[in-house]
Design a protein around this motif. Structure first.
Motif, short mmCIF file in Angstrom:
data_model
loop_
_atom_site.label_atom_id
_atom_site.label_comp_id
_atom_site.label_asym_id
_atom_site.label_seq_id
_atom_site.Cartn_x
_atom_site.Cartn_y
_atom_site.Cartn_z
N LEU A 142 56.69 58.78 -5.71
CA LEU A 142 55.45 58.45 -4.86
C LEU A 142 54.27 59.08 -5.31
CD1 LEU A 142 56.99 58.65 -1.36
CD2 LEU A 142 57.02 56.82 -2.83
N HIS A 143 53.05 58.43 -5.54
CA HIS A 143 51.95 59.02 -6.21
C HIS A 143 50.92 59.51 -5.23
CE1 HIS A 143 49.24 55.87 -4.75
NE2 HIS A 143 50.15 54.77 -5.10
N PRO A 144 49.95 60.21 -5.68
CA PRO A 144 49.04 60.89 -4.93
C PRO A 144 47.99 60.12 -4.26
CG PRO A 144 48.94 61.75 -7.37
CD PRO A 144 49.78 60.51 -7.21
N HIS A 145 47.26 60.63 -3.48
CA HIS A 145 46.26 59.99 -2.34
C HIS A 145 45.71 58.65 -3.01
CE1 HIS A 145 43.80 59.47 0.79
NE2 HIS A 145 44.38 60.51 1.57
N PRO A 146 45.78 57.50 -2.49
CA PRO A 146 45.08 56.30 -3.11
C PRO A 146 43.66 56.50 -2.82
CG PRO A 146 46.87 55.77 -1.20
CD PRO A 146 46.68 57.28 -1.22
N GLY A 174 44.75 58.15 -6.71
CA GLY A 174 46.21 58.19 -6.98
C GLY A 174 46.61 56.95 -7.17
N THR A 175 47.54 56.78 -8.39
CA THR A 175 48.41 55.54 -8.70
C THR A 175 49.66 55.85 -9.43
OG1 THR A 175 47.78 55.17 -11.15
CG2 THR A 175 45.99 54.70 -9.64
N ASN A 186 50.53 55.37 -12.12
CA ASN A 186 50.33 55.77 -13.55
C ASN A 186 49.77 57.17 -13.63
OD1 ASN A 186 51.35 53.30 -14.57
ND2 ASN A 186 49.24 52.48 -14.11
N ASN A 187 49.92 57.83 -12.37
CA ASN A 187 49.36 59.55 -12.55
C ASN A 187 50.32 59.91 -13.49
OD1 ASN A 187 50.30 62.12 -11.21
ND2 ASN A 187 48.20 61.95 -10.80
N LYS A 188 49.72 60.83 -14.36
CA LYS A 188 50.40 61.68 -15.30
C LYS A 188 51.92 62.44 -14.87
CE LYS A 188 47.06 62.48 -18.60
NZ LYS A 188 46.00 63.59 -19.47
N VAL A 189 51.56 62.92 -13.69
CA VAL A 189 52.64 63.75 -13.03
C VAL A 189 53.69 62.75 -12.38
CG1 VAL A 189 53.39 65.24 -10.97
CG2 VAL A 189 51.29 65.68 -12.21
N VAL A 190 53.19 61.65 -11.92
CA VAL A 190 54.11 60.71 -11.38
C VAL A 190 55.03 60.22 -12.50
CG1 VAL A 190 54.51 58.36 -10.45
CG2 VAL A 190 52.88 60.01 -9.24
N TYR A 191 54.16 59.54 -13.55
CA TYR A 191 55.05 59.03 -14.89
C TYR A 191 55.84 59.89 -15.24
CZ TYR A 191 55.70 56.85 -19.53
OH TYR A 191 56.16 56.56 -20.34
N GLY A 243 51.92 62.05 -2.27
CA GLY A 243 53.13 61.48 -2.31
C GLY A 243 54.15 62.22 -1.96
N ALA A 244 54.21 63.62 -1.88
CA ALA A 244 55.12 64.42 -1.20
C ALA A 244 54.96 64.66 -0.13
CB ALA A 244 54.79 66.17 -2.11
N TRP A 245 54.05 64.43 0.76
CA TRP A 245 54.08 64.22 2.12
C TRP A 245 54.70 63.02 2.71
CZ3 TRP A 245 49.85 61.45 5.28
CH2 TRP A 245 50.04 61.99 6.73
#
Length: 220
Positions: free
Chosen positions: A31-35, A39-40, A42-47, A110-112
């Motif tokens: 799950l990605h960061p705040h929209p 946040g998408t 394709n965020n580096k951490v999410v990818y 996304g962690a929340w």
């Protein structure tokens, strides 16, 4: 990695899915960061989380919450995004009915959302929570936390100060039969600039050991 379209509560949800052909491969949802703050999926951490789970033998899905990219709908303060995540997990489970385990991973917002989904879905066996914003969102629903997992945070996180996360982890650690592996990268900020490889290495190490068979664990 193939693009997938999932039927979400407010229309289509755009995702990317990597399938492991092993019949009983475990599954993971990322799950990605705040929209509303860029946040998408394709965020580096999410990818990199997505790739890490794939390398560890998972079938893994990441997707855009409502209103992000080509996903339909509009931002809904977390309530709708939780419904989006539940729909994405439904799709992932239907695609992999013989999965040996189910994991959830999220970064920041996304962690929340991921931790809320963890409370509602007892089949989730493990979680990865990267930079949970414990100072910005209410995590009191984790009473008790139903699964063990990994929490990683940056010691120089400018958005979610580390002490607020340490307080949350300390609370979760007191629950019987639950083990929270809390790792702090002292010089990392919220986005792990210059420390992304180190953070992902921690994730892979944790997941590898968590899903190992008894024989594999003995050999490690």
């Amino acid at each position: 990695m193939p693009e997938v379209i999932i039927n979400g509560p407010e229309g289509r949800l755009e995702g990317r899915y990597q399938h492991n052909p092993v019949k009983d491969a475990p599954i993971a949802l990322v799950l990605h960061p705040h929209p509303q703050h860029g946040g998408t999926m394709n965020n580096k951490v999410v990818y990199q989380l997505f790739q890490a789970f794939s390398r560890q033998g998972f079938s893994v899905l990441r997707f855009n919450f409502r209103g992000v990219g080509r996903s339909q709908g509009t931002y809904d303060r977390g309530e709708g995004e939780l419904s989006d995540a539940a729909s994405a997990l439904d799709w992932l489970q239907a695609t992999n009915p013989n999965a040996s385990a189910c994991w959830i991973a999220g970064f920041s917002f996304g962690a929340w959302i991921g931790m809320q989904l963890l409370m509602r879905r007892p089949e989730i066996a493990g979680f990865i929570s990267i930079s949970p914003p414990a100072n910005l969102f209410d995590f009191s629903f984790l009473a008790p936390c139903p699964s063990s997992g990994l929490v990683i945070h940056g010691g120089k996180d400018e958005l979610a100060p580390e002490p607020s996360v340490k307080k949350l982890v300390d609370k979760l650690q007191h629950q019987r039969d639950i083990v929270i592996d809390y790792r702090v990268i002292p010089d990392a900020n919220h986005f792990y600039a210059e420390h992304l490889d180190e953070m992902i290495g921690m994730v892979e190490d944790y997941v590898r050991k968590a899903v190992a068979t008894p024989a594999e664990a003995a050999a490690q």
